[in-house]
Design a protein around this motif. Structure first.
Motif, PDB file in Angstrom:
ATOM      1  N   GLY A 261      41.069  42.031  54.157  1.00 49.74           N
ATOM      2  CA  GLY A 261      39.819  42.064  53.397  1.00 49.74           C
ATOM      3  C   GLY A 261      40.135  41.866  51.931  1.00 49.74           C
ATOM      4  N   ALA A 262      39.102  42.016  51.119  1.00 53.21           N
ATOM      5  CA  ALA A 262      39.205  41.699  49.685  1.00 53.21           C
ATOM      6  C   ALA A 262      40.311  42.464  48.970  1.00 53.21           C
ATOM      7  N   GLY A 263      40.661  43.651  49.484  1.00 53.13           N
ATOM      8  CA  GLY A 263      41.721  44.442  48.855  1.00 53.13           C
ATOM      9  C   GLY A 263      43.053  43.732  48.888  1.00 53.13           C
TER      10      GLY A 263
ATOM     11  N   VAL B  87      43.242  41.770  45.589  1.00 49.74           N
ATOM     12  CA  VAL B  87      43.055  42.458  44.295  1.00 49.74           C
ATOM     13  C   VAL B  87      44.281  42.259  43.406  1.00 49.74           C
ATOM     14  N   GLU B  88      45.478  42.329  43.974  1.00 43.81           N
ATOM     15  CA  GLU B  88      46.685  42.186  43.139  1.00 43.81           C
ATOM     16  C   GLU B  88      46.956  40.723  42.768  1.00 43.81           C
ATOM     17  N   SER B  89      46.098  39.825  43.260  1.00 43.81           N
ATOM     18  CA  SER B  89      46.163  38.427  42.794  1.00 43.81           C
ATOM     19  C   SER B  89      45.089  38.182  41.739  1.00 43.81           C
TER      20      SER B  89
ATOM     21  N   PRO C 166      37.351  42.959  44.216  1.00 42.91           N
ATOM     22  CA  PRO C 166      36.802  43.253  45.541  1.00 42.91           C
ATOM     23  C   PRO C 166      35.283  43.255  45.467  1.00 42.91           C
ATOM     24  N   PHE C 167      34.630  43.523  46.572  1.00 39.27           N
ATOM     25  CA  PHE C 167      33.161  43.536  46.585  1.00 39.27           C
ATOM     26  C   PHE C 167      32.633  44.936  46.306  1.00 39.27           C
ATOM     27  N   ARG C 168      33.314  45.957  46.860  1.00 40.03           N
ATOM     28  CA  ARG C 168      32.821  47.346  46.753  1.00 40.03           C
ATOM     29  C   ARG C 168      33.823  48.169  45.952  1.00 40.03           C
ATOM     30  N   GLY C 169      33.375  49.364  45.564  1.00 40.69           N
ATOM     31  CA  GLY C 169      34.271  50.236  44.797  1.00 40.69           C
ATOM     32  C   GLY C 169      34.026  50.058  43.299  1.00 40.69           C
TER      33      GLY C 169
ATOM     34  N   LEU D 272      32.318  43.445  42.968  1.00 41.37           N
ATOM     35  CA  LEU D 272      31.391  42.382  42.587  1.00 41.37           C
ATOM     36  C   LEU D 272      29.938  42.792  42.846  1.00 41.37           C
ATOM     37  N   TRP D 273      29.746  43.570  43.918  1.00 42.97           N
ATOM     38  CA  TRP D 273      28.360  43.944  44.271  1.00 42.97           C
ATOM     39  C   TRP D 273      27.795  44.994  43.321  1.00 42.97           C
ATOM     40  N   LYS D 274      28.633  45.467  42.366  1.00 44.45           N
ATOM     41  CA  LYS D 274      28.085  46.372  41.327  1.00 44.45           C
ATOM     42  C   LYS D 274      27.370  45.518  40.267  1.00 44.45           C
TER      43      LYS D 274
ATOM     44  N   THR E  93      41.100  36.719  58.444  1.00 46.10           N
ATOM     45  CA  THR E  93      40.741  37.202  57.109  1.00 46.10           C
ATOM     46  C   THR E  93      39.243  37.118  56.846  1.00 46.10           C
ATOM     47  N   GLN E  94      38.765  38.074  56.070  1.00 44.96           N
ATOM     48  CA  GLN E  94      37.376  38.048  55.597  1.00 44.96           C
ATOM     49  C   GLN E  94      37.318  37.353  54.236  1.00 44.96           C
ATOM     50  N   ASN E  95      38.475  37.043  53.701  1.00 46.86           N
ATOM     51  CA  ASN E  95      38.569  36.480  52.356  1.00 46.86           C
ATOM     52  C   ASN E  95      38.334  34.974  52.371  1.00 46.86           C
TER      53      ASN E  95
ATOM     54  N   LEU F 190      37.010  34.229  58.845  1.00 47.00           N
ATOM     55  CA  LEU F 190      35.755  34.697  59.457  1.00 47.00           C
ATOM     56  C   LEU F 190      34.548  34.382  58.569  1.00 47.00           C
ATOM     57  N   HIS F 191      34.740  34.455  57.235  1.00 44.19           N
ATOM     58  CA  HIS F 191      33.591  34.291  56.331  1.00 44.19           C
ATOM     59  C   HIS F 191      33.644  32.966  55.589  1.00 44.19           C
ATOM     60  N   GLY F 192      34.358  31.992  56.164  1.00 45.07           N
ATOM     61  CA  GLY F 192      34.414  30.650  55.576  1.00 45.07           C
ATOM     62  C   GLY F 192      35.383  30.590  54.409  1.00 45.07           C
TER      63      GLY F 192
ATOM     64  N   GLY G  63      43.360  46.239  53.359  1.00 45.13           N
ATOM     65  CA  GLY G  63      42.447  45.971  52.240  1.00 45.13           C
ATOM     66  C   GLY G  63      41.029  45.670  52.628  1.00 45.13           C
ATOM     67  N   THR G  64      40.535  46.357  53.689  1.00 48.51           N
ATOM     68  CA  THR G  64      39.118  46.177  53.995  1.00 48.51           C
ATOM     69  C   THR G  64      38.440  47.541  54.071  1.00 48.51           C
ATOM     70  N   SER G  65      37.188  47.570  53.589  1.00 49.23           N
ATOM     71  CA  SER G  65      36.416  48.822  53.631  1.00 49.23           C
ATOM     72  C   SER G  65      35.890  49.072  55.043  1.00 49.23           C
ATOM     73  N   ALA G  66      36.077  48.102  55.921  1.00 49.42           N
ATOM     74  CA  ALA G  66      35.744  48.271  57.363  1.00 49.42           C
ATOM     75  C   ALA G  66      34.283  48.665  57.581  1.00 49.42           C
TER      76      ALA G  66
ATOM     77  N   ILE H 167      46.439  49.687  56.007  1.00 46.93           N
ATOM     78  CA  ILE H 167      46.992  49.773  54.640  1.00 46.93           C
ATOM     79  C   ILE H 167      45.820  49.718  53.669  1.00 46.93           C
ATOM     80  N   ASN H 168      45.644  50.790  52.880  1.00 43.04           N
ATOM     81  CA  ASN H 168      44.527  50.868  51.944  1.00 43.04           C
ATOM     82  C   ASN H 168      44.803  52.039  51.008  1.00 43.04           C
ATOM     83  N   PRO H 169      44.479  51.892  49.684  1.00 44.89           N
ATOM     84  CA  PRO H 169      44.688  53.051  48.799  1.00 44.89           C
ATOM     85  C   PRO H 169      43.718  54.196  49.104  1.00 44.89           C
TER      86      PRO H 169
ATOM     87  N   LYS I 222      48.818  50.201  48.128  1.00 44.04           N
ATOM     88  CA  LYS I 222      48.372  48.829  47.855  1.00 44.04           C
ATOM     89  C   LYS I 222      49.051  47.826  48.783  1.00 44.04           C
ATOM     90  N   ALA I 223      48.354  46.747  49.035  1.00 44.62           N
ATOM     91  CA  ALA I 223      48.897  45.695  49.901  1.00 44.62           C
ATOM     92  C   ALA I 223      50.207  45.141  49.340  1.00 44.62           C
ATOM     93  N   GLY I 224      50.229  44.935  48.024  1.00 44.02           N
ATOM     94  CA  GLY I 224      51.392  44.324  47.390  1.00 44.02           C
ATOM     95  C   GLY I 224      52.614  45.230  47.360  1.00 44.02           C
TER      96      GLY I 224
HETATM   97  N1  APR Z   1      45.539  46.866  48.328  1.00 43.54           N
HETATM   98  C1  APR Z   1      44.903  47.162  49.514  1.00 43.54           C
HETATM   99  N2  APR Z   1      43.606  47.539  49.580  1.00 43.54           N
HETATM  100  C2  APR Z   1      42.925  47.631  48.414  1.00 43.54           C
HETATM  101  C3  APR Z   1      43.513  47.347  47.157  1.00 43.54           C
HETATM  102  C4  APR Z   1      44.876  46.954  47.147  1.00 43.54           C
HETATM  103  N3  APR Z   1      45.515  46.666  46.004  1.00 43.54           N
HETATM  104  N4  APR Z   1      42.565  47.531  46.195  1.00 43.54           N
HETATM  105  C5  APR Z   1      41.431  47.909  46.832  1.00 43.54           C
HETATM  106  N5  APR Z   1      41.654  47.975  48.158  1.00 43.54           N
HETATM  107  C6  APR Z   1      40.709  48.314  49.234  1.00 43.54           C
HETATM  108  C7  APR Z   1      39.548  49.177  48.827  1.00 43.54           C
HETATM  109  O1  APR Z   1      39.908  50.557  48.936  1.00 43.54           O
HETATM  110  C8  APR Z   1      38.499  48.793  49.876  1.00 43.54           C
HETATM  111  O2  APR Z   1      38.631  49.588  51.046  1.00 43.54           O
HETATM  112  O3  APR Z   1      40.139  47.096  49.664  1.00 43.54           O
HETATM  113  C9  APR Z   1      38.851  47.354  50.208  1.00 43.54           C
HETATM  114  C10 APR Z   1      37.880  46.336  49.640  1.00 43.54           C
HETATM  115  O4  APR Z   1      36.646  46.535  50.287  1.00 43.54           O
HETATM  116  P1  APR Z   1      35.464  45.464  50.075  1.00 43.54           P
HETATM  117  O5  APR Z   1      35.359  45.113  48.654  1.00 43.54           O
HETATM  118  O6  APR Z   1      34.271  46.005  50.805  1.00 43.54           O
HETATM  119  O7  APR Z   1      36.018  44.160  50.826  1.00 43.54           O
HETATM  120  P2  APR Z   1      35.907  43.762  52.344  1.00 43.54           P
HETATM  121  O8  APR Z   1      36.183  44.929  53.226  1.00 43.54           O
HETATM  122  O9  APR Z   1      36.741  42.543  52.539  1.00 43.54           O
HETATM  123  O10 APR Z   1      34.349  43.338  52.490  1.00 43.54           O
HETATM  124  C11 APR Z   1      33.969  42.761  53.702  1.00 43.54           C
HETATM  125  O11 APR Z   1      31.812  42.245  52.813  1.00 43.54           O
HETATM  126  O12 APR Z   1      30.466  41.596  51.124  1.00 43.54           O
HETATM  127  C12 APR Z   1      31.092  41.150  52.260  1.00 43.54           C
HETATM  128  O13 APR Z   1      31.687  38.933  52.677  1.00 43.54           O
HETATM  129  C13 APR Z   1      32.076  40.056  51.968  1.00 43.54           C
HETATM  130  O14 APR Z   1      34.102  39.584  53.187  1.00 43.54           O
HETATM  131  C14 APR Z   1      33.391  40.599  52.499  1.00 43.54           C
HETATM  132  C15 APR Z   1      32.954  41.703  53.435  1.00 43.54           C
END
Ligand code: APR
Length: 242
Positions: A19-21, A24-26, A30-33, A37-39, A95-97, A113-115, A185-188, A210-212, A228-230
Motif C-alpha cells: 500500500g501507499a506506506g 512514503v520513503e520514496s 500516503p492517503f490517510r494519517g 492526501l485525503w486530509k 500493489t494498491q499503488n 489493483l488500482h491501475g 504499508g497498507t491501512s487495510a 510491516i507497518n509503523p 518502516k518498509a525501508g
Molecule cells: N513504511 C510502511 N508503512 C508505512 C510507512 C512506512 N514508511 N509510512 C506509513 N505507513 C503506513 C501507515 O501506517 C498506513 O497504515 O502505510 C499505511 C498507508 O495507508 P493509506 O494511506 O490508507 O494507504 P493504502 O492502505 O494503500 O490505501 C488503500 O485507498 O484511497 C485509496 O486508492 C487509494 O490505494 C489506496 C487505497
C-alpha cells in the motif's frame, strides 16, 4: 523478526501486498494519517468517478500533484529487497499503488489493483497514451486531450469504479496459492484489496505485516513487524540470505 525469517525460509510460494506506506520513503504522500492526501483533498470531491464526470478540471488538480510526485520518485531499499525476495520464493507483488515503483525497482510480476498513473486513457474513444508524453502540458497546468477532442484521465481506479477484473482475480489466486503473504504499508481498510491477506490466511498462508502502526489486520497476522518498509524489508532479506 527471527520467527518471521524462519517462516519465509520455509515458504515455497510467497505473495506480497503493498500500500501507499511502501512509497512514503520514496517521497510519495500516503492517503490517510497525519500528512495523508485525503486530509487535503476530499476523495469524493476529487477522486471519484462522479466527481471526474462532474468537474474533470477539479480531479486533474489532484492527478497533477500525484503525477508530479510519482514520476520524480525513485524506489528505496525496501523496493529492492522485494526484488531480491524473488530469489527466495516471491511470486508476485500485488500493489494498491499507482506509482510504478515496484516495476522501476525490477520486480517481474506486479499486479496493479488500482491501475497506474503511467498511462492516460480517453473515456470517449478508449485510446491510450503514455503520461510521460504529456508531462510538459500537465506540469504547466493544462489538461491533456485525446486526438478525438476529449480529455484524457490517468488509468487509475477512481472511487465508485470496479477494479480491473483480471488483475483482481489473478491477485486473489496468488493469495490463495501462496503459503506466506507479507503485507506492507497498507491501512487495510479499502476493499477488495483489504480482503487479500485474509483470503491468503483462509487458505493456509502465514501472514506477516510491516507497518509503523497497528491496523485492523494486525490482530489476525502471525508476525507483526512494527516499523518502516525501508528498514524492515532489508532487515528481513539480509537474514534470509544468511
Ligand atoms: N513504511 C510502511 N508503512 C508505512 C510507512 C512506512 N514508511 N509510512 C506509513 N505507513 C503506513 C501507515 O501506517 C498506513 O497504515 O502505510 C499505511 C498507508 O495507508 P493509506 O494511506 O490508507 O494507504 P493504502 O492502505 O494503500 O490505501 C488503500 O485507498 O484511497 C485509496 O486508492 C487509494 O490505494 C489506496 C487505497
Amino acid at each position: 523478526m527471527e520467527k518471521a525469517v524462519r517462516a519465509i525460509k520455509r515458504a515455497d510460494k510467497i505473495a506480497v501486498l503493498t500500500g501507499a506506506g511502501m512509497s512514503v520513503e520514496s517521497g510519495i504522500a500516503p492517503f490517510r494519517g497525519e500528512d495523508g492526501l485525503w486530509k487535503k483533498f476530499d476523495p469524493q470531491e476529487y477522486a471519484s468517478l462522479s466527481a471526474f464526470n462532474r468537474d474533470p478540471e477539479k480531479s486533474w488538480e489532484l492527478f497533477r500533484i500525484q503525477i508530479e510526485e510519482c514520476l520524480g520518485a525513485e524506489p528505496h531499499e525496501g523496493h529492492y529487497s522485494l526484488v531480491e525476495l524473488e530469489d527466495h520464493g516471491l511470486n508476485a507483488v500485488v500493489t494498491q499503488n499507482v506509482d510504478s515503483l515496484h516495476q522501476k525497482a525490477g520486480n517481474e510480476k506486479v499486479l496493479e489493483l488500482h491501475g497506474s498513473l503511467a498511462e492516460l486513457f480517453c473515456s470517449s474513444c478508449n485510446s491510450r497514451e503514455g503520461t510521460e508524453d504529456h508531462l510538459d502540458e500537465i506540469v504547466e497546468g493544462d489538461i491533456p486531450h485525446c486526438g478525438c477532442g476529449s480529455m484524457f484521465r490517468p488509468d487509475v481506479v477512481l472511487f465508485g469504479e470496479p477494479l480491473p477484473r483480471n488483475v483482481l482475480s489473478v491477485s486473489q489466486r496468488e493469495a490463495e496459492e501462496a503459503d506466506l503473504l507479507i503485507t506492507v504499508g497498507t491501512s487495510a481498510v479499502v476493499q477488495p484489496a483489504a480482503s487479500i491477506p485474509t483470503l491468503a490466511k483462509r487458505t493456509g498462508s502465514v501472514l506477516i505485516e510491516i507497518n509503523p502502526e497497528r491496523t485492523p489486520l494486525t490482530p489476525r497476522v502471525d508476525h507483526f513487524l512494527k516499523g518502516k518498509a525501508g528498514e524492515k524489508l532489508p532487515e528481513l532479506v539480509e537474514q534470509i540470505r544468511d
